[in-house]
Design an enzyme around this catalytic site. Structure first.
Site, PDB file in Angstrom:
ATOM      1  N   ASP A  50      35.870  42.848  33.816  1.00 36.11           N
ATOM      2  CA  ASP A  50      35.118  41.884  32.752  1.00 36.11           C
ATOM      3  C   ASP A  50      33.984  41.347  33.588  1.00 36.11           C
ATOM      4  O   ASP A  50      33.074  40.568  32.583  1.00 36.11           O
ATOM      5  CB  ASP A  50      36.115  41.158  32.097  1.00 36.11           C
ATOM      6  CG  ASP A  50      36.813  40.135  33.134  1.00 36.11           C
ATOM      7  OD1 ASP A  50      36.437  40.162  34.169  1.00 36.11           O
ATOM      8  OD2 ASP A  50      37.412  39.035  32.549  1.00 36.11           O
ATOM      9  N   SER A  51      33.586  41.426  34.536  1.00 40.00           N
ATOM     10  CA  SER A  51      32.563  41.027  35.551  1.00 40.00           C
ATOM     11  C   SER A  51      31.299  41.837  34.693  1.00 40.00           C
ATOM     12  O   SER A  51      30.120  41.143  34.721  1.00 40.00           O
ATOM     13  CB  SER A  51      32.644  41.275  36.815  1.00 40.00           C
ATOM     14  OG  SER A  51      33.001  42.530  37.274  1.00 40.00           O
ATOM     15  N   ASP A  89      40.090  46.141  33.174  1.00 38.86           N
ATOM     16  CA  ASP A  89      40.582  44.788  33.192  1.00 38.86           C
ATOM     17  C   ASP A  89      40.592  44.183  31.646  1.00 38.86           C
ATOM     18  O   ASP A  89      39.609  44.254  31.015  1.00 38.86           O
ATOM     19  CB  ASP A  89      39.074  44.191  33.776  1.00 38.86           C
ATOM     20  CG  ASP A  89      39.511  42.754  34.470  1.00 38.86           C
ATOM     21  OD1 ASP A  89      40.493  42.362  34.701  1.00 38.86           O
ATOM     22  OD2 ASP A  89      38.472  42.168  34.971  1.00 38.86           O
ATOM     23  N   LYS A 119      44.764  45.432  34.785  1.00 37.66           N
ATOM     24  CA  LYS A 119      44.615  43.846  35.481  1.00 37.66           C
ATOM     25  C   LYS A 119      44.588  43.015  34.586  1.00 37.66           C
ATOM     26  O   LYS A 119      43.874  42.968  33.680  1.00 37.66           O
ATOM     27  CB  LYS A 119      43.523  43.941  36.715  1.00 37.66           C
ATOM     28  CG  LYS A 119      43.419  42.748  37.239  1.00 37.66           C
ATOM     29  CD  LYS A 119      42.234  42.400  38.256  1.00 37.66           C
ATOM     30  CE  LYS A 119      40.886  42.128  37.719  1.00 37.66           C
ATOM     31  NZ  LYS A 119      40.786  40.840  37.170  1.00 37.66           N
ATOM     32  N   GLU A 121      44.936  38.101  34.388  1.00 39.16           N
ATOM     33  CA  GLU A 121      44.535  37.215  35.358  1.00 39.16           C
ATOM     34  C   GLU A 121      45.594  35.910  34.771  1.00 39.16           C
ATOM     35  O   GLU A 121      46.246  36.029  33.729  1.00 39.16           O
ATOM     36  CB  GLU A 121      43.443  36.088  35.219  1.00 39.16           C
ATOM     37  CG  GLU A 121      42.230  37.101  35.434  1.00 39.16           C
ATOM     38  CD  GLU A 121      40.795  36.156  35.087  1.00 39.16           C
ATOM     39  OE1 GLU A 121      40.746  35.331  34.539  1.00 39.16           O
ATOM     40  OE2 GLU A 121      39.714  36.855  35.100  1.00 39.16           O
ATOM     41  N   GLU A 188      41.911  35.946  44.516  1.00 32.18           N
ATOM     42  CA  GLU A 188      40.385  35.635  44.529  1.00 32.18           C
ATOM     43  C   GLU A 188      40.109  34.366  45.098  1.00 32.18           C
ATOM     44  O   GLU A 188      40.678  33.219  44.629  1.00 32.18           O
ATOM     45  CB  GLU A 188      39.871  36.099  43.190  1.00 32.18           C
ATOM     46  CG  GLU A 188      38.431  35.721  43.272  1.00 32.18           C
ATOM     47  CD  GLU A 188      37.427  36.079  41.879  1.00 32.18           C
ATOM     48  OE1 GLU A 188      38.317  36.679  41.067  1.00 32.18           O
ATOM     49  OE2 GLU A 188      36.473  35.698  41.889  1.00 32.18           O
TER      50      GLU A 188
END
Ligand code: KIV
Length: 284
Positions: A50-51, A89, A119, A121, A188
């Site tokens: 999502d970056s 993501d 992935k 969070e 991270e």
């Protein structure tokens, strides 16, 4: 570019690498041409992160990007990297509302885009959702430490686990994710010694981005390592190339040649047979 001579990368293959003491290389990627480069370089894992919201779309955070957008990026990356292990993501709000929605959205990455895993969070707070996704047969990597989707709650993009209590919470998060069935945990922005402490407490694969040496795999953002994202470079990034001046020089040369009528020349032009041209002129 020729095809990279390797078998499709799988989860057992990643565990085998750890057995042999080989560190897994993992990079983000968002489009077809870069995916071809990463495949050719033999990068084992690719994150369609999502970056993209920041490094591709110029937003100031990862929050705005949508499921549909990331799915299209995943499809392009899969076309360019047929044997890499590709992770989709989960964007903000695609998994937080309910486990059912999370399973549906995780499934879209697999079904529509040909991803190998997803992935998301969070640790303890997201464990039930992880369990539901894994129960649907979808491999999951959990992401803890600095979790950019909650950067507002964390007070910004800051190193996590710097005191004993917050580090202990990270250990709890990693354990909860492992219990919920993840095959890997991504740390991270965590101090190296805390990463190694977490490593002693879980047996799944441990990946790091700004989490020091000693993890089973290392992740970086492709735009950061080649100097393509000019806004901000975190401390944990190593820049392996700076392609920005090369691109800028090329663009300036193009502009100059267009202005000076030095481009295009005969070698870039198409031709028409003389008799056809004559007919055209007669047609008026
Ligand atoms: O989206 C992404 O690239 C990420 C990394 C920063 C871990 O989640």
């Amino acid at each position: 570019m020729t095809e990279a001579p390797r078998q499709k990368v799988s989860i057992p293959h990643l565990y085998e690498m750890r057995e042999k003491g080989e560190i897994i290389s993992w990079l983000t990627c968002y489009d077809f041409p870069m995916a071809q480069f990463e495949e050719h370089a033999g990068i084992e894992m690719i994150l369609v992160g999502d970056s993209a919201s920041m490094v591709v779309y110029g937003e100031s955070s990862t929050l705005p990007i949508k499921m549909d957008t990331l799915i299209e990026h995943c499809k392009a990356v899969r076309r360019g990297a047929p044997t890499a292990f590709i992770i989709g993501d989960m964007p903000f709000l695609s998994y937080q509302v309910s486990p059912q929605e999370a399973v549906y959205n995780a499934g879209r990455f697999m079904k529509e885009a040909g991803c190998d895993a997803i992935k998301l969070e969070g640790g303890v707070r997201i464990a039930e959702t992880v369990k539901a996704i894994v129960n649907a047969g979808i491999p999951v990597v959990g992401h803890i430490g600095l979790t950019p989707q909650s950067s507002s709650m964390l007070g910004g993009f800051k190193v996590q686990g710097k005191d004993a209590e917050s580090a202990r919470l990270l250990v709890e998060d990693a354990k909860a994710l492992e219990k919920a069935g993840v095959f890997g945990v991504l740390l991270e922005c965590v101090p190296t010694k805390v990463s190694m402490h977490i490593k002693k407490n879980v047996s799944c694969l441990l990946f790091g981005i700004g989490a020091g040496a000693g993890c089973d795999g290392q992740l970086l953002i492709i735009h950061d390592i080649i100097g393509l994202y000019q806004c901000f470079t975190p401390k944990f990034v190593k820049q392996y190339a700076n392609i920005a001046p090369i691109i800028l020089d090329a663009l300036k040369s193009y502009k100059k040649e267009v202005r000076e009528k030095a481009f295009p020349t005969k070698e870039h032009e198409f031709t028409i047979k003389a008799e056809e041209l004559k007919k055209l002129e007669e047609l008026g």
